[in-house]
Design a protein around this motif. Structure first.
Motif, PDB file in Angstrom:
ATOM      1  N   PRO A  25       0.843  -1.201   0.000  1.00 38.51           N
ATOM      2  CA  PRO A  25       0.000   0.000   0.000  1.00 38.51           C
ATOM      3  C   PRO A  25       0.874   1.244   0.000  1.00 38.51           C
ATOM      4  O   PRO A  25       1.996   1.221   0.501  1.00 38.51           O
ATOM      5  CB  PRO A  25      -0.772  -0.093   1.328  1.00 38.51           C
ATOM      6  N   PRO A  26       0.365   2.342  -0.533  1.00 38.21           N
ATOM      7  CA  PRO A  26       1.198   3.538  -0.711  1.00 38.21           C
ATOM      8  C   PRO A  26       1.844   3.995   0.607  1.00 38.21           C
ATOM      9  O   PRO A  26       2.978   4.443   0.626  1.00 38.21           O
ATOM     10  CB  PRO A  26       0.226   4.609  -1.202  1.00 38.21           C
ATOM     11  N   ALA A  27       1.093   3.874   1.694  1.00 37.99           N
ATOM     12  CA  ALA A  27       1.618   4.378   2.957  1.00 37.99           C
ATOM     13  C   ALA A  27       2.902   3.682   3.362  1.00 37.99           C
ATOM     14  O   ALA A  27       3.768   4.265   3.991  1.00 37.99           O
ATOM     15  CB  ALA A  27       0.568   4.210   4.044  1.00 37.99           C
ATOM     16  N   TRP A  28       3.052   2.406   2.975  1.00 38.42           N
ATOM     17  CA  TRP A  28       4.238   1.659   3.394  1.00 38.42           C
ATOM     18  C   TRP A  28       5.445   1.952   2.539  1.00 38.42           C
ATOM     19  O   TRP A  28       6.529   1.470   2.814  1.00 38.42           O
ATOM     20  CB  TRP A  28       3.936   0.156   3.348  1.00 38.42           C
ATOM     21  N   ARG A  29       5.266   2.740   1.482  1.00 40.68           N
ATOM     22  CA  ARG A  29       6.393   2.930   0.583  1.00 40.68           C
ATOM     23  C   ARG A  29       7.221   4.139   0.927  1.00 40.68           C
ATOM     24  O   ARG A  29       8.153   4.487   0.249  1.00 40.68           O
ATOM     25  CB  ARG A  29       5.897   3.049  -0.870  1.00 40.68           C
ATOM     26  N   THR A  30       6.861   4.814   2.010  1.00 44.18           N
ATOM     27  CA  THR A  30       7.620   6.011   2.360  1.00 44.18           C
ATOM     28  C   THR A  30       8.920   5.622   3.055  1.00 44.18           C
ATOM     29  O   THR A  30       9.011   4.574   3.683  1.00 44.18           O
ATOM     30  CB  THR A  30       6.810   6.891   3.309  1.00 44.18           C
ATOM     31  N   PHE A 276       9.397   2.343  16.588  1.00 44.01           N
ATOM     32  CA  PHE A 276       8.017   1.954  16.825  1.00 44.01           C
ATOM     33  C   PHE A 276       7.051   3.094  16.529  1.00 44.01           C
ATOM     34  O   PHE A 276       5.936   2.882  16.045  1.00 44.01           O
ATOM     35  CB  PHE A 276       7.824   1.450  18.251  1.00 44.01           C
ATOM     36  N   ASN A 277       7.465   4.317  16.791  1.00 43.10           N
ATOM     37  CA  ASN A 277       6.601   5.447  16.467  1.00 43.10           C
ATOM     38  C   ASN A 277       6.443   5.605  14.954  1.00 43.10           C
ATOM     39  O   ASN A 277       5.351   5.870  14.450  1.00 43.10           O
ATOM     40  CB  ASN A 277       7.155   6.741  17.067  1.00 43.10           C
ATOM     41  N   PHE A 278       7.543   5.444  14.231  1.00 41.67           N
ATOM     42  CA  PHE A 278       7.450   5.508  12.768  1.00 41.67           C
ATOM     43  C   PHE A 278       6.480   4.452  12.263  1.00 41.67           C
ATOM     44  O   PHE A 278       5.623   4.714  11.418  1.00 41.67           O
ATOM     45  CB  PHE A 278       8.828   5.238  12.133  1.00 41.67           C
ATOM     46  N   LEU A 279       6.664   3.241  12.765  1.00 41.50           N
ATOM     47  CA  LEU A 279       5.805   2.144  12.342  1.00 41.50           C
ATOM     48  C   LEU A 279       4.351   2.438  12.644  1.00 41.50           C
ATOM     49  O   LEU A 279       3.466   2.238  11.813  1.00 41.50           O
ATOM     50  CB  LEU A 279       6.212   0.852  13.049  1.00 41.50           C
ATOM     51  N   GLY A 280       4.113   2.917  13.855  1.00 39.98           N
ATOM     52  CA  GLY A 280       2.744   3.196  14.255  1.00 39.98           C
ATOM     53  C   GLY A 280       2.110   4.259  13.376  1.00 39.98           C
ATOM     54  O   GLY A 280       0.958   4.159  12.961  1.00 39.98           O
ATOM     55  N   ASP A 281       2.902   5.298  13.081  1.00 40.59           N
ATOM     56  CA  ASP A 281       2.414   6.339  12.197  1.00 40.59           C
ATOM     57  C   ASP A 281       2.028   5.785  10.835  1.00 40.59           C
ATOM     58  O   ASP A 281       0.994   6.126  10.256  1.00 40.59           O
ATOM     59  CB  ASP A 281       3.526   7.377  12.007  1.00 40.59           C
TER      60      ASP A 281
ATOM     61  N   GLY C 178       2.440  15.919   2.347  1.00 40.02           N
ATOM     62  CA  GLY C 178       3.017  15.076   1.315  1.00 40.02           C
ATOM     63  C   GLY C 178       4.324  15.602   0.781  1.00 40.02           C
ATOM     64  O   GLY C 178       5.138  14.849   0.268  1.00 40.02           O
ATOM     65  N   ARG C 179       4.547  16.924   0.967  1.00 42.06           N
ATOM     66  CA  ARG C 179       5.792  17.465   0.429  1.00 42.06           C
ATOM     67  C   ARG C 179       6.953  17.154   1.358  1.00 42.06           C
ATOM     68  O   ARG C 179       6.767  16.668   2.467  1.00 42.06           O
ATOM     69  CB  ARG C 179       5.665  18.989   0.268  1.00 42.06           C
ATOM     70  N   ALA C 180       8.145  17.530   0.920  1.00 41.54           N
ATOM     71  CA  ALA C 180       9.347  17.237   1.705  1.00 41.54           C
ATOM     72  C   ALA C 180       9.298  17.908   3.068  1.00 41.54           C
ATOM     73  O   ALA C 180       9.715  17.337   4.079  1.00 41.54           O
ATOM     74  CB  ALA C 180      10.584  17.694   0.939  1.00 41.54           C
ATOM     75  N   VAL C 181       8.769  19.127   3.091  1.00 45.04           N
ATOM     76  CA  VAL C 181       8.704  19.843   4.375  1.00 45.04           C
ATOM     77  C   VAL C 181       7.858  19.074   5.370  1.00 45.04           C
ATOM     78  O   VAL C 181       8.204  18.927   6.542  1.00 45.04           O
ATOM     79  CB  VAL C 181       8.116  21.256   4.171  1.00 45.04           C
ATOM     80  N   ASP C 182       6.740  18.572   4.894  1.00 39.47           N
ATOM     81  CA  ASP C 182       5.860  17.807   5.772  1.00 39.47           C
ATOM     82  C   ASP C 182       6.581  16.592   6.317  1.00 39.47           C
ATOM     83  O   ASP C 182       6.551  16.314   7.531  1.00 39.47           O
ATOM     84  CB  ASP C 182       4.608  17.394   4.976  1.00 39.47           C
ATOM     85  N   GLN C 183       7.237  15.852   5.425  1.00 42.92           N
ATOM     86  CA  GLN C 183       7.969  14.668   5.865  1.00 42.92           C
ATOM     87  C   GLN C 183       9.024  15.051   6.898  1.00 42.92           C
ATOM     88  O   GLN C 183       9.159  14.414   7.939  1.00 42.92           O
ATOM     89  CB  GLN C 183       8.651  14.001   4.671  1.00 42.92           C
ATOM     90  N   GLY C 184       9.746  16.115   6.589  1.00 45.00           N
ATOM     91  CA  GLY C 184      10.799  16.531   7.514  1.00 45.00           C
ATOM     92  C   GLY C 184      10.239  16.884   8.879  1.00 45.00           C
ATOM     93  O   GLY C 184      10.748  16.447   9.920  1.00 45.00           O
ATOM     94  N   LEU C 185       9.152  17.665   8.896  1.00 43.33           N
ATOM     95  CA  LEU C 185       8.578  18.058  10.178  1.00 43.33           C
ATOM     96  C   LEU C 185       8.006  16.855  10.921  1.00 43.33           C
ATOM     97  O   LEU C 185       8.051  16.789  12.155  1.00 43.33           O
ATOM     98  CB  LEU C 185       7.491  19.116   9.962  1.00 43.33           C
TER      99      LEU C 185
END
Lengths: 301, 529, 388
Positions: A25-30, A276-281, C178-185
């Motif tokens: 899913p898209p969310a997991w590709r970040t 774990f926080n990254f995962l949860g997010d 969704g942008r880089a700033v968002d990811q960074g923050l």
């Protein structure tokens, strides 16, 4: 031949890899998800594998007291000559299972009470809500200290004290969810068809509540780890000579200038909780279709 | 989007401004304490053990140091020495042949901080008050009554022979109070005394300093007593004593924010150089293990062979570096700074082979026992957790499984005093500077009972204890040594070591020596010109 | 018109309880059942009493009951601990003397049966007497009087700074989703809530004080400074009021490091929560309608989006402030800050029962007051709460 063949210019392996990647899913590709998953997995493996990868026994004392990090001892030695690197690795075996235990127990206790409160309403609801208010109004540290003094400091008692202050959060959220669902049409329809209240709660309401509560729990594992290490830092959790990150940092306070005693266990806590926080997010993003669909709307403001 | 950028910039701007102000403040605010005024001021960092500065109620480390500066006692010590008695408010004294009566002659012309003269009535009132209000130090006056035949003589009568009474009188808890002032603020010699609140805000003594302000958890401020006419006129006009954790003490004294740091351990003073002087002194504290003699509490520790095994299994020299540089081995329960202690080399020794043999003889190999100790106690900077873990590992080496059971002091004290610990790890600091205090470790005495050690179990040691307490001045040392030898052989106590105390002093301060009773005599400090 | 207190899922006015849930869950409906107003049947305008006032009165009553509950629970818990405050607070020799122990127990009323002790405590409480601390021998009320402003200074500084930074970051992150700033923050805020406060305090103290000498030492003031004349108990404010600039600068400098440490965690929390609260609102029809009307983005953001998202954000700020006031033990112990956290720790480890009860009471009051004020603000900000 019915089998499709790839065009001659593109190697098959990269196509297969790309398809597998796109199936996620898209969310997991970040990058967030990937980093979180990797670190969390690494810590879990470290905890599982345990003694096989420790260069020294975390409990073995030696005469080499308070040595700075070197090729022999990567993270240095502590005030009893024990290898800090091994102790940091061993700490994972303590923190991860206990954090999971705490989250599961809080979830079970809190969600059950919250569901009952939300579903049955009226005085049951009032009572349970007042109890949660009472517990939330209580200072965590004092509670933990009193529990430790009454029952003796131990990791299990620390979990107990942490449990007492953690369940109200789940209770409230579950109650809110249940209240919303309680009057949904399908629930009312089944009640009209003769479902008793408990059956209705179990079969109609709870399955829809489980999802968000699990998400909440996954977000909470990191917080649980922080809470437990904080209690150990105050001397209310792990007993010596157990290698536990919070109590290692507490020992480091005595030997302030020997920075390696406190820095490495702290980094361990930070990386674990972060993972774990990254995962949860990521889990939340993946399961919550509403926020996922808002991409682009933000541009219009 | 514009608006969010604006908000962001504004937030960053506020943060920057605050940082700038703070930086200005920190550079301007932390001025060194030795100000340019006529009488310099001194900042002392210590880890507070302080509940009150009412001398008749206080009996803690920091309280002793403060009350030494605020109040004078009849007899005192000078510098680091705790064996030679020096006159203070009493110029001379004589002990009757049966050691039950002590007659003291008061110095003439000494006055309190309000100008009124020090008389024997004040002395009698003070000593009666200590005994009567049943506070922490009231045991010092147990069995002693005071009387004043004339304004410059005091007679102290004890029920039993009390040759250590002159030494007891050096305690700052027996600092002499101004009777009129204390009575005017609700002071009495009974439990109805209500003067503590007053004495915690103003002092009523004849010492070189008076109390300016007191906060038992953060700071004590002393100011030179303008009416002081005693021998030790203070150099520093203001003394500020701050409650600071040892690691921060080190930082403060290195940066010059404080001139004295009192609680640094041997490890923490390593590598302190520059313009700081480090002086170490034996602290008079004994760290010991206690083995419970009651079979109901533990079948292991009540077994004599097991006890011998433990005594031999402890690697005493290995414990010294763990307790910090400067730590001395202990030869017996009496610290080496007092008369009557055993000479070096005559105490317990490490004997691994002997330990294994004794354990085999007891038949208790492989069993487990609990080691109880207070987790938040750091006597003289020794970390009890570290020592406990070291003992655990040493006993593991001969096959005894030890599980550690640390508790906060407040909870563990109860177990200790009720004699419920299997193995206990505790410290003892002297109540007064004399070997007689250590009779408390004898069978049936205060600490002996905490190990359930009764006279019935050790008749020979009981006899030696009685002999020591009755011995005359020339026989005392030998009698106490015999007592300790017997204790080491058959008693339930294992003295581990004597921690040292380290004073870290700025170069501008002179004459800073450690004293086992009141840490440092603030009035005796000098300033380098 | 349907007068229902329940909000439909997906509206932008979630209840306080649900706003207490961590960021990300869709706010679902139905919080407190708010008293419904009587519908005037004869055209008369006056209702029996203002619904908001009735609601608040009820909340006040419940709060008082809860406070009593807190004292009861604290009392029971501390007396469950199997040990003896006299033993804990007297010296070695004195504690073994039964006469001295008896005197101690009599002085502090510890020799009476537990229910009697509790009733006496409540009675004294009504007179404003919280008892005398077994540890400091001072009235608990005066101990708290010095400890509370110390923590208040820290908490206020931390919450103001965190709100400014956290809400800005959250808004920014939401509208740039969704942008880089968002990811960074998002990464920054996640790291913020992952770092253990006690470790950060130690680390920052070590680096900024010990190694770099930028920050001043422990405590609220340098040892040679005298505190400013007591008005509020907050050294910075009092120094400003008295015009003592150097004292103000010194107090502010000492305040910096502990405040920043406390801010680190709260900023992370606020950023995440603000972000998801804003995202919820952005999806609403009324925002789309405002855009469609042609309003500039600035107006849309300020008057529509922020106002709607303000309620849950305010709730979280309130809760964060409450927890800052009551839970700063770790930071206070590292920086030797004589606040309520340090006092609670000392009291708990010395079994100072009146001290423990005093702290428990204070924390309970803080919690209930914060909830109360947030409910009040609810009524002010969200008109639906007022009329339903």
């Amino acid at each position: 031949m019915t089998q499709a063949t790839a065009p001659a210019e593109l190697p098959i392996e990269s196509l297969v890899r790309r398809r597998r990647w796109l199936r996620l899913p898209p969310a997991w590709r970040t990058p967030l998800a990937v980093i979180g998953a990797t670190i969390a997995l690494a810590w879990v493996i470290i905890a599982l594998v345990g003694p096989l990868i420790w260069p020294y026994n975390p409990l073995t004392q030696s005469a080499h007291l308070l040595q700075a990090p070197s090729a022999v001892h990567w993270f240095g030695t502590d005030e009893l000559g024990r290898d800090v690197f091994s102790r940091v690795l061993a700490g994972a075996r303590v923190t991860i299972p206990l954090a999971l235990l705490l989250v599961i127990m809080s979830m079970l206790v809190g969600a059950s009470l919250g569901a009952i409160a939300g579903f049955f309403g009226r005085w049951v609801d009032e009572t349970i809500m007042r109890i949660t208010d009472l517990v939330m109004a209580f200072p965590t540290v004092i509670l933990a200290m009193v529990v430790a003094a009454a029952l003796g400091p131990s990791l299990f008692n620390a979990v107990l004290a942490a449990l007492i202050v953690s369940w109200p959060g789940y209770c409230r959220v579950t109650r809110g969810l249940v209240l919303a669902l309680r009057n949904a049409d399908y629930v009312l329809a089944n009640r009209l068809l003769g479902y008793g209240p408990w059956r209705s709660l179990r079969l109609d309401v709870l399955p829809n509540v489980v999802g968000p509560v699990l998400v909440l729990a996954s977000l909470d594992i990191g917080t649980a780890a922080l809470l437990l290490s904080g209690l150990s830092f105050l001397g209310l959790g792990a007993k010596p000579p157990t290698a536990e990150w919070g109590s290692m940092i507490s020992d480091a306070v005595q030997n302030f200038s020997d920075w390696w005693l406190g820095v490495f266990p702290g980094l361990a806590i930070v990386t674990l909780v972060m993972a774990f926080n990254f995962l949860g997010d990521t889990l939340r993003d993946a399961l919550d279709p509403r926020t996922a669909s808002i991409v682009g709307k933000a541009e219009q403001v | 989007m514009n608006i969010s950028y604006r908000k962001l910039r504004w937030a960053v701007g506020v943060a920057t401004v605050t940082c700038v102000v703070a930086a200005c403040g920190s550079s301007g605010g932390s001025s060194p304490a030795a100000s340019s005024s006529s009488s310099p001021s001194l900042v002392v960092d210590t880890y507070f053990q302080l509940k009150t500065v009412d001398p008749s109620r206080e009996f803690e480390g920091t309280g002793q140091m403060v009350d030494k500066a605020l109040y004078d006692t009849l007899i005192t010590f000078k510098g680091a020495d705790t064996t030679t008695l020096i006159p203070d408010l009493a110029t001379s004294w004589s002990l009757s042949p049966d050691a039950k009566t002590l007659t003291l002659t008061l110095a003439k012309g000494r006055v309190f901080s309000d100008g009124s003269p020090v008389t024997s009535a004040d002395v009698v009132f003070t000593l009666d008050r200590v005994a009567g209000i049943e506070g922490n130090p009231s045991f010092l006056m147990a069995g002693v009554t005071a009387s004043a035949p004339n304004p410059s003589t005091v007679v102290l009568t004890s029920k039993t022979p009390n040759p250590q009474l002159p030494y007891i009188l050096t305690s700052p808890s027996l600092g002499i109070l101004n009777e009129k002032v204390v009575k005017a603020h609700g002071g009495t010699t009974t439990q109805k005394d209500a003067a503590e609140t007053y004495l915690n805000s103003q002092s009523a003594g004849s010492g070189p300093y008076v109390l300016s302000s007191l906060n038992v958890s953060s700071q004590v401020k002393l100011v030179a007593n303008p009416k002081y006419n005693g021998p030790e006129k203070p150099t520093y006009g203001t003394v500020i004593i701050q409650n600071v954790q040892p690691p921060t003490q080190k930082i403060n004294v290195q940066r010059g924010d404080a001139q004295l740091a009192l609680d640094l351990t041997g490890n923490q003073v390593q590598g302190i150089g520059g313009n700081l002087q480090v002086s170490a002194g034996p602290s008079g504290v004994i760290i010991f293990l206690l083995l419970n003699q009651s079979p109901a509490i533990s079948k292991l520790t009540s077994n004599a062979d097991f006890d011998t095994a433990v005594k031999d299994a402890i690697n005493y020299p290995a414990l010294l570096p763990l307790a910090g540089a400067g730590t001395q081995p202990a030869t017996g329960v009496i610290p080496t700074i007092f008369t009557g202690s055993l000479p070096a080399g005559q105490g317990l020794a490490y004997n691994l082979a002997g330990a294994k043999k004794a354990l085999a003889a007891s038949g208790l190999a492989g069993k487990s026992v609990t080691l109880n100790y207070p987790s938040d106690n750091s006597p003289s900077g020794v970390n009890m957790n570290t020592i406990a873990q070291a003992v655990q590992s040493q006993l593991q080496a001969i096959g005894v499984k030890v599980s550690l059971a640390p508790q906060p002091t407040a909870t563990e004290l109860e177990n200790y005093r009720d004699g419920k610990e299997q193995i206990g790890l505790w410290d003892w600091s002297p109540d007064y500077p004399d070997a007689a205090d250590y009779l408390n470790f004898g069978p049936g005495a205060l600490v002996g009972l905490r190990a359930n050690w009764t006279p019935a179990k050790a008749p020979q040691v009981t006899q030696l204890a009685t002999a020591a307490s009755a011995a005359g001045a020339s026989d005392r040392a030998a009698a106490y040594q015999a007592f300790q030898k017997a204790m080491n052989a058959t008693g339930p106590f294992i003295p581990l070591f004597q921690p040292a105390n380290h004073l870290v002093v700025a170069a501008s301060v002179t004459n800073a020596v450690y004293n086992a009773l009141w840490t440092v005599d603030l009035a005796a400090l000098g300033a380098k010109k | 018109m349907r007068r229902s207190s329940r909000h439909q899922p997906g509206t932008a006015a979630p209840s306080r309880e649900d706003a207490a849930a961590p960021a990300g869950l869709p706010p679902v409906g139905a919080g407190e059942v708010i008293a419904t107003a009587a519908v005037p049947t004869d055209g008369a305008k006056v209702r029996s009493s203002h619904p908001l006032a009735r609601y608040l009165r009820r909340r006040l009553g419940v709060s008082v009951l809860l406070l009593i509950g807190v004292t009861l629970v604290t009392f029971l818990l501390t007396n469950l601990v199997p040990s003896n405050p006299a033993v804990a607070n007297l010296g070695q020799q004195a504690g073994s003397d039964p006469k001295v122990v008896a005197a101690f127990n009599a002085k502090y009323g510890l020799n009476r049966p537990l229910p009697v002790q509790y009733v006496i405590y409540l009675k004294n409480l009504l007179h404003g007497d919280l008892g005398t601390s077994l540890l400091t021998h001072q009235p608990v009320l005066s101990d708290l009087g010095t400890a509370i402003p110390a923590t208040m200074e820290l908490a206020l500084g931390a919450i103001v700074l965190s709100t400014l930074i956290g809400v800005s970051f959250g808004v920014f992150s939401a509208i740039r989703r969704g942008r880089a700033v968002d990811q960074g923050l998002r990464v920054i805020s996640l790291i913020g809530i992952s770092v253990p406060t006690f470790w950060l305090a130690l680390l920052s103290y070590y680096i900024f004080y010990y190694k770099l000498n930028i920050a001043p030492g422990s405590g609220r003031l340098s040892p040679t400074m005298t505190p400013p004349p007591h008005v509020t108990g907050l050294y910075t404010v009092d120094a400003l009021l008295a015009g003592q600039w150097s004292t103000f600068a010194d107090a502010a400098a000492h305040l910096m490091l502990p405040t920043l440490v406390l801010t680190a965690y709260t900023v992370g929390l606020l950023t995440r929560f603000t972000r998801s609260a804003i995202l919820e609102v952005l999806d609403q029809d009324f925002v789309r309608a405002a855009r469609a009307k042609g309003l500039p983005s600035r107006i849309v953001l300020r008057r529509y989006v922020l106002r709607a998202a303000l309620v849950p954000i305010l709730t979280l700020i309130g809760l964060a402030f409450g927890s800052l006031l009551s839970g700063t033990v770790l930071v206070e112990s590292v920086f030797a800050w004589p606040g309520i956290g340090a006092y609670a720790y000392q009291a708990a480890s010395h079994l100072d029962l009146p001290g423990i009860m005093g702290v428990g009471l204070f924390v309970g009051i803080v919690f209930l007051a914060v909830n109360f004020i947030v409910d009040l603000l609810y009524g002010v900000i969200d008109p639906r709460v007022r009329v339903s």
